[in-house]
Structure formats: C-alpha cells, structure tokens
Design an enzyme around this catalytic site. Structure first.
Site, PDB file in Angstrom:
ATOM      1  N   SER A 143       0.880  -1.058   0.008  1.00  0.00           N
ATOM      2  CA  SER A 143       0.092   0.131  -0.056  1.00  0.00           C
ATOM      3  C   SER A 143       0.969   1.132   0.009  1.00  0.00           C
ATOM      4  O   SER A 143       1.945   1.334   0.227  1.00  0.00           O
ATOM      5  CB  SER A 143      -0.852   0.068   1.070  1.00  0.00           C
ATOM      6  OG  SER A 143      -0.119   0.432   2.405  1.00  0.00           O
ATOM      7  N   LYS A 144       0.279   2.270  -0.329  1.00  0.00           N
ATOM      8  CA  LYS A 144       1.108   3.610  -0.303  1.00  0.00           C
ATOM      9  C   LYS A 144       1.628   3.991   1.024  1.00  0.00           C
ATOM     10  O   LYS A 144       2.545   4.594   0.946  1.00  0.00           O
ATOM     11  CB  LYS A 144      -0.002   4.699  -1.094  1.00  0.00           C
ATOM     12  CG  LYS A 144      -1.141   4.920  -0.261  1.00  0.00           C
ATOM     13  CD  LYS A 144      -1.996   6.149  -0.891  1.00  0.00           C
ATOM     14  CE  LYS A 144      -3.348   6.264  -0.252  1.00  0.00           C
ATOM     15  NZ  LYS A 144      -3.914   7.492  -0.936  1.00  0.00           N
ATOM     16  N   ARG A 145       0.850   3.672   2.064  1.00  0.00           N
ATOM     17  CA  ARG A 145       1.587   3.883   3.284  1.00  0.00           C
ATOM     18  C   ARG A 145       2.828   3.200   3.578  1.00  0.00           C
ATOM     19  O   ARG A 145       3.606   3.526   4.416  1.00  0.00           O
ATOM     20  CB  ARG A 145       0.396   3.298   4.389  1.00  0.00           C
ATOM     21  CG  ARG A 145      -0.612   4.176   4.472  1.00  0.00           C
ATOM     22  CD  ARG A 145      -0.712   5.610   5.135  1.00  0.00           C
ATOM     23  NE  ARG A 145      -1.669   6.145   4.404  1.00  0.00           N
ATOM     24  CZ  ARG A 145      -1.698   7.668   4.177  1.00  0.00           C
ATOM     25  NH1 ARG A 145      -0.682   8.336   4.255  1.00  0.00           N
ATOM     26  NH2 ARG A 145      -2.890   8.041   3.608  1.00  0.00           N
TER      27      ARG A 145
END
Length: 502
Positions: free
Chosen positions: A258-260
RNA sequence: GGUCCGUUCGUCUAGGGGUUAGGACACGUCCCUUUCACGGAUGAAACACGGGUUCGAUUCCCGUACGGACUACCA
C-alpha cells in the site's frame, strides 16, 4: 486479428507501482506481438476524481518509457479514450441491454439498500432478492412508465440468469468456474448516468477491439460479470482473453503493498513524487529517489514473471522478445527494495558516463554547485562504481564539489605523528612541481617520495586521503587529486595541516 | 461468513515423476585493493502439512493449514 491491449487506470491519485507493472506487461505483450498498447482513463467515479492524477499517469508512463500507441494524450482512431467523454455511449448500450432482457431498471435508493444491509449483514441484490425489490421486473408496465416519466432516479442492473455455469479461461490460471447463483446483479449504470467499471470496460474493450485483458488479480471475481455482459451484448465470439496478474505484496507482514508502506519502510512505492493537497497525501517516487527508469522496468518485469534461465539483467528489447504470459507467476510477489537497489546500481554501472553526467547536472545545480560538463564526467568516473542512487554522486562525493566538511579525526589521530606536519609540507613542495599532474605519475612519484622520507606509504596515504576527502571511503586518492587539480589539492593539504598541527 | 485465487531458500524465482533441487538479492568467509566500492571465489539457506496415484513424488489428484483478492450506485 492483431493484438490490442490497454492499460486502464483511474485517476484517483498517484499511480501505484503495481499499476506500472500492469502497464509494463501490457506494453511488453503488445510490442512482442506487433500489436497496439492503449491508455484509457477510467474516470467514471466523479466522487473520487483527483485533479492532476491523469497528468501524473501520463508522465509516469513516459518516464518508464511505456509510450502508448493510442490513448488520452496520444491520439488514435478509437477515441475518446477518457470514459467521462463517452458517457452517452454507455447509456445507449445500457438501455440496449435492458431491451435484450439482460438488464433492468432498479429504483431502490442507496439508503434503501443500506437499510437492508443493516437488517441482514450479507444482503445482496441478486436473482434471489430482486423479486422483492423495486425494479422493472416487479413493477407493472404503467408503474414503470410513470416513474421513468417522472424522472425518478434509477440504476440499471445486470440480470443474472439462474443456474448457469460461467467458465473463464484465464491465460495465467487456467479455467476458473463460477456459478451464476453466486453472481450478483451488479449495477451497470449509476443514478448519475455514469457507467460502473463493469459496464464501461466491456463496452470500451469491445469498441476499441481489445484482444487481451491483462489486469490485476483483484478483477478475477468480477470477471464472471464481464463474461455475462459479453454474452448479453452478443459479443461472446470476440470476447478478449483474460490474464489476471498476481498482486505485489508488502516487504514484510501480510497483505498487498500500500502507499503507506513507502513511509513505513523508507522506500518509494510510486514512480514519481506525488504532491497532493494535504501533508499526508505526499509520496516519494522512484524517479526523485534517483532510480534509472530502465532499472525500475527491469526490477518490475521480474517481479512476478521470469522467462526461465539464469539471466537477471534484461534490456527492454530483451524483455519484449522474452516475454510470455504463460511464464507469469500465479502467486503474489513481495516488493523487495534491496533487489530494486541492486538493479539500480547495476544500471548505473552500465550507463554511459555522458548520460549519467547529464542526469546529475541538475542535482549538482540545486546544491548550488556550478561545474563544467568535463568535471561532471570526472565525478561520474570516480563515483560510478560506488553509488546506488543518482543523488549519491553528489552527496557521497560532495568533497569533489566543495571542501571537506568533517575530517575522520579518529583515523587522523591514529596516523598522525610528530613529523607528519613537516612531511606534509615537504610533500606539498614536491607536489607543487611534479609533472605531469596525472594519476599514475602521482602515485608512483609520491610513493617514491614517501619512501625516501623513510616512511611507509600506509602511514601517509590514509592521511592524504582524509586531507582531500575527509573520509576513509571513496575513490583512489590520486584520481581524486587529479580531479581536484593541483591548486585545490595543495590548498586542502595546507588546510589539513593547519587543522591538526597543534 | 460466502466465492474465487495461491503456497520451492529470509526475498524474487528456475525446474519438474527418478536432479548433489539451479540462479539472483540480502547475509557470512576468503581473494583483489595500503580506503570504500566494484569484481572474483566460497558458505549457510527451500519444495507448508496429511492422504492418495505410482516401482518412485517436490512435481499429478484430494483434503487440511496458512496467505491473498473479491463480496459498493469504487475502480
């Protein structure tokens, strides 16, 4: 029939690196088959539209070198390629599907359905529940006409026939079977008149004569709906072939990348920097981190695909000729940033000095260094074998651009002796007149000089290195001296002696 | 929960009924180098488990476990 494939992202933010891989596989396949690669923007969700996302997608594709043959920003005969520009087309086909008896109007509001889900957790709008809901299958003809004429908001839903087996031949996974009793009556046309992904992608793929749909694994379950739509429209015989790609997983732990994860693991998960409206909506990109696009392509290509054999480094041409859908893995691949770094290092090593010099020029300029192309070429030659990222040339090799900021005092103390200062002064006089001021000559002469002074090279050379670079790491001392030039070399030696001779 | 997909060294993977299960990243050791890297050599490291089928399964089949995706008027 010639191959036509598409990359169809939706402009809801930065393009995820997994999307770049999907684009890459589509591109490789198209090139290999002598087909076309198109970019279609799937912006049918007006609520999730993010300004700038479309430009970001296009710039990303350009950076990695995946230039579409057709699409938004690239022209082509099958346009428009932006779905919001095709709104009328979908409405026409949706109504056509209703007439064919494969879809129906439904008037239940989102609130109605939400209430039903509250009552029954697993509520689904499907062949079993639709008879008790408000739609054109339960309304009388006059009631239906009245609602339509009154402009009551409605959606169009797929009418899934009971007791049918839906078989999908996936190029990667083989045959996948769904039973129609498990397939819900998906919304095809939303109340705002926009199509859902499901409707739009079938109509567009048909109209754009797409032959192969290569997309992420998350689409596999809904492919049953897609097959039903092709059949409903009477397009079954030209239905594209499907290939569902494995997901890219987190470096550690469970779940997809994920982008996190970028911030969490200190690495980029997007091709380019993304600067959103808020502080949280900012993400670093591979490009700005100092990756070469060719390295990113090579890394991504092998994340979920391998042609067999022991080769790791592939040019884009080699990827194109070696690519095959059959060799795509079935299981998800963990995102291994260490491997990505290795690829980058390899590609930097293999790059032409002029190319690298051109890339680091703006980096040097933002640091405030104004240097000649020739000097940059020397920097590249000196640092090429010891950097991982482009900015390393400037940051790790800063002492080539400016004077030493900090000396490795620990090593200096270890090597400094009572006569070091005198020795360095003598060496400076020696260096002042040595000709030519060139690496092999310097090395031989200085070593000889040191020996004549009755000192071991091992006692002097480390100090010489620290005088020039401040650190024990770095390029060969005499190469550095040449790059710095005689004058600067002498100045740094003087500075060094001044600093430590107390 | 339901449906679907998956499972070879820590990671990316090759392979495929009989192999010393191969390569790469990362890691260890050594060599090269009076630095660091590069390069070279070398080491440790894997077929999830249980049943079948078979003379023989890591490979084929079925389960189990585990992981994942989907399950919106999002894509």
């Amino acid at each position: 029939m010639s191959v036509r494939v598409r990359f169809a992202p939706s402009p809801t933010g930065a393009l995820h690196i997994g999307g770049v891989r999907t684009a890459l596989y589509n591109y490789l396949f198209a090139r290999q088959q002598g087909g076309k690669f198109l970019l279609r923007i799937e912006d049918t969700d007006q609520n999730r539209f993010v300004p700038g996302a479309e430009d970001y997608i296009i710039e990303s594709l350009k950076w990695v070198g995946l230039i579409p043959d057709e699409g938004v920003g690239f022209g082509g005969d099958y346009g428009p390629y932006r779905q919001s520009d095709r709104k009328a087309i979908y409405q026409k086909y949706a109504l056509d599907l209703v007439e064919r008896g494969h879809a129906y109007y439904a008037f239940d509001t989102p609130e109605d359905l939400e209430a039903l889900r509250q009552k029954e957790a697993n509520f689904t709008y499907n062949q079993f529940t639709r008879s008790s809901l408000v739609n054109s299958l339960t309304l009388s003809e006059s009631e239906l006409r009245a609602r339509l004429e009154a402009g009551t908001p409605y959606v169009v839903r797929l009418k899934v026939e009971p007791d049918v087996e839906i078989r999908i031949r996936d190029l990667i996974r083989g045959e996948v079977v769904f039973h129609s009793s498990e397939v819900d009556d998906k919304v095809l046309l939303k109340a705002d008149g926009m199509p859902t992904y499901h409707l739009a992608n079938i109509i567009d793929d048909h109209l754009m004569e797409i032959t192969h749909v290569i997309r992420g694994e998350e689409w596999l379950p809904s492919t049953a709906h897609h097959v039903l739509l092709y059949q409903g429209f009477g397009w079954a015989d030209t239905m594209p072939q499907f290939a569902h790609l494995p997901l890219i997983l987190k470096p550690v732990g469970n779940g997809k990348l994920s982008k996190r994860d970028g911030a969490k693991f200190g690495m980029p998960v997007f091709p380019l920097d993304w600067v959103g409206a808020t502080e949280e909506d900012r993400f670093p990109g591979f490009r700005e981190a100092g990756f070469l696009p060719q390295a990113v392509v090579n890394f991504l290509a092998l994340l979920g695909w391998h042609p067999g054999g022991d080769q790791e480094l592939f040019s884009i041409e080699e990827l194109i000729s070696a690519f095959s859908i059959e060799h795509i893995s079935k299981s998800g691949a963990r995102f291994d940033f260490e491997k990505a770094k290795w690829f980058n290092q390899k590609y930097i090593q293999a790059s032409a000095p002029e190319y690298l010099a051109g890339l680091i020029k703006p980096l040097a300029e933002t640091k405030g260094y104004s240097v000649s192309a020739a000097f940059l070429l020397q920097v590249v030659a000196l640092m090429k074998e010891r950097v991982t990222f482009l900015p390393d040339f400037i940051e790790q090799g800063y002492y080539l651009f400016e004077r030493v900021r900090e000396y490795d005092t620990e090593t200096v103390q270890k090597k400094w002796t009572a006569n070091t200062a005198v020795l360095f002064s003598d060496m400076m006089r020696f260096l002042e007149q040595i000709e030519p001021f060139e690496a092999t000559n310097l090395e031989a002469s200085v070593k000889q000089f040191v020996q004549e002074q009755g000192v071991k090279p091992g006692d002097v050379l480390p100090l010489l290195r620290i005088a020039l670079a401040g650190t024990m790491k770095g390029p060969a001392v005499f190469d550095m001296a040449v790059a710095l030039g005689r004058e600067e070399t002498l100045a740094r030696l003087q500075l060094f002696v001044n600093t430590f001779n107390r």
